[in-house]
Design a protein around this motif. Structure first.
Motif: not given
Length: 80
Positions: A24-25, A27, A30, A46, A51-52, A54-55, A58-59
């Motif tokens: 996660f780093s 993102c 983070y 986050f 931001s959370a 989006e992470a 993407t994951r």
């Protein structure tokens, strides 16, 4: 901005904080990683909800090890 957390499940029971951090780093926003003592779960912090989210997007679909089921990611304490 207020911090927002992602709950991550489906990790290997022997997953290390460093391994989860690496996942996660990269993102945006983070901040920190906390492993849950019962294993196979972590909480990612986050800088904000966007931001959370989006992470998580993407994951999504990421597997811990090849051939395994994808990790589960949810906002706050909810795993999906």
């Amino acid at each position: 901005l207020s911090a927002c957390c992602l709950s991550v499940g489906g990790l290997a029971k022997d997953a290390t904080k460093r391994e989860v951090h690496v996942l996660f780093s990269g993102c945006v926003g983070y901040q920190k990683c906390f492993l849950v003592s019962s294993g196979a779960r972590a909480v990612m912090q986050f800088e904000g909800a966007s931001s959370a989210e989006e992470a998580a997007a993407t994951r999504k679909g990421t597997t811990w090890r090849e051939g395994e089921r994808p990790i589960r990611i949810g906002l706050g304490g909810r795993l999906q």
